[in-house]
Design a protein around this motif. Structure first.
Motif, mmCIF file in Angstrom:
data_model
loop_
_atom_site.group_PDB
_atom_site.id
_atom_site.type_symbol
_atom_site.label_atom_id
_atom_site.label_comp_id
_atom_site.label_asym_id
_atom_site.label_seq_id
_atom_site.Cartn_x
_atom_site.Cartn_y
_atom_site.Cartn_z
ATOM 1 N N ALA A 14 46.872 4.231 4.916
ATOM 2 C CA ALA A 14 46.167 5.364 5.537
ATOM 3 C C ALA A 14 46.110 6.585 4.624
ATOM 4 O O ALA A 14 45.233 7.444 4.780
ATOM 5 C CB ALA A 14 46.844 5.725 6.865
ATOM 6 N N TYR A 17 42.867 7.839 3.135
ATOM 7 C CA TYR A 17 41.858 8.516 3.975
ATOM 8 C C TYR A 17 42.232 9.968 4.262
ATOM 9 O O TYR A 17 41.590 10.635 5.075
ATOM 10 C CB TYR A 17 41.676 7.738 5.288
ATOM 11 N N VAL A 78 40.717 14.606 9.888
ATOM 12 C CA VAL A 78 41.279 13.261 10.069
ATOM 13 C C VAL A 78 42.482 13.309 11.007
ATOM 14 O O VAL A 78 43.258 14.268 10.979
ATOM 15 C CB VAL A 78 41.748 12.659 8.714
ATOM 16 N N VAL A 80 45.637 10.563 12.082
ATOM 17 C CA VAL A 80 46.272 9.269 11.815
ATOM 18 C C VAL A 80 47.298 9.002 12.910
ATOM 19 O O VAL A 80 48.173 9.830 13.164
ATOM 20 C CB VAL A 80 46.956 9.252 10.426
ATOM 21 N N ARG A 112 37.554 12.075 12.393
ATOM 22 C CA ARG A 112 37.811 10.670 12.069
ATOM 23 C C ARG A 112 39.210 10.283 12.535
ATOM 24 O O ARG A 112 40.179 10.981 12.199
ATOM 25 C CB ARG A 112 37.703 10.492 10.564
ATOM 26 N N VAL A 114 41.943 7.488 12.203
ATOM 27 C CA VAL A 114 42.422 6.321 11.457
ATOM 28 C C VAL A 114 43.639 5.762 12.198
ATOM 29 O O VAL A 114 44.670 6.431 12.302
ATOM 30 C CB VAL A 114 42.813 6.714 10.014
ATOM 31 N N LEU A 205 38.493 3.839 12.431
ATOM 32 C CA LEU A 205 38.934 2.923 11.386
ATOM 33 C C LEU A 205 40.273 2.343 11.847
ATOM 34 O O LEU A 205 41.126 3.091 12.323
ATOM 35 C CB LEU A 205 39.149 3.743 10.109
ATOM 36 N N THR A 216 41.041 -4.019 7.031
ATOM 37 C CA THR A 216 40.371 -2.780 7.443
ATOM 38 C C THR A 216 39.212 -3.116 8.373
ATOM 39 O O THR A 216 38.320 -3.879 7.997
ATOM 40 C CB THR A 216 39.827 -2.031 6.203
ATOM 41 N N THR A 218 36.153 -1.405 10.856
ATOM 42 C CA THR A 218 35.442 -0.154 11.137
ATOM 43 C C THR A 218 34.580 -0.295 12.382
ATOM 44 O O THR A 218 34.219 -1.409 12.764
ATOM 45 C CB THR A 218 34.534 0.255 9.959
#
Ligand code: 5RP
Length: 219
Positions: A14, A17, A78, A80, A112, A114, A205, A216, A218
């Protein structure tokens, strides 16, 4: 069987990203703990983190990472975080660690998401993992009765209040054939703060740690 090595692999993947200098959303759980450790070791620092729990805040600070409030950070580039179950459509069940409400808020505020998991979390249909529902304490019995009407068997989670001072009902035996509809339906019960279905805002993701590497997926 969950594997700690698989979690660590997904967590380290991760980092690719996470742009240098960004304000990063950080989730909660053992997979995220590996991510925080890796982030602390990385040479390209982030500006600061927005944390989804008191537990992650403590680890982030111990790793030398500034933690700021979402209210001052604005939208995040982002986020996570881990999950308890994930499908190949990137819909999730979260909240095993009890941080689902703040996780949902930080995910919503992020461009985003992740998601990092070990291979045991990847499923065809959500629901084998009991669905966590965060509830205002005075509404506990009322909400439990409504969840029974939806076909589930709610069990009060032991271990005290959430970071927000609420309780969690873990709902067993739900048939989650339409995650988006069920997420909305449960949210509409008075007294529900949030539920652990991340279907309306799923991951963007999915990094699946395996013995052989990282898969991975998506949206
Ligand atoms: C916490 C969560 C976690 O992401 C989820 O429980 C997965 O945890 P772990 O990485 O320890 O398996 O939703 O509320």
């Amino acid at each position: 069987m969950a594997s700690d090595d698989q979690k660590r692999r997904a967590a380290e993947a991760a980092l690719a990203y996470v742009p240098e200098g960004c304000v990063l959303g950080v989730g909660t759980g053992s997979t995220v703990n590996h991510f925080i450790a890796a982030l602390g070791r990385r040479r390209q620092p982030i500006a600061a983190a927005v944390s989804s729990s008191e537990a992650s805040t403590r680890l982030l600070k111990a790793a030398g990472i500034d933690v700021i409030e979402l209210n001052t950070a604005g939208d995040l580039e982002v986020y996570v975080d881990g999950a308890d179950e994930a499908t190949r459509h990137l819909q999730l069940i979260k909240g095993g660690g009890g941080a689902l409400t703040r996780e949902k808020i930080v995910a919503a505020a992020s461009r985003r998401f992740v998601c990092i998991i070990d291979a045991s979390k990847l499923v065809d249909v959500l629901g084998r993992f009991p669905l966590p529902v965060e509830v205002v304490p005075m509404a506990r019995s009322y909400v439990a009765r409504q969840l029974v009407r939806l076909g589930g068997q709610p069990v009060l989670r032991e271990g005290g209040a959430t970071d927000n001072g609420n309780v969690i009902l873990d709902v067993h035996n739900l048939r989650i054939v339409d995650p988006k509809t069920l997420e909305t339906e449960i949210n509409q019960i008075a007294g529900v703060v949030a539920n652990g279905l991340f279907a309306r805002r799923g991951a963007d993701l999915l990094l699946v740690g395996r013995d052989s590497g990282v898969e991975t997926l998506t949206a």
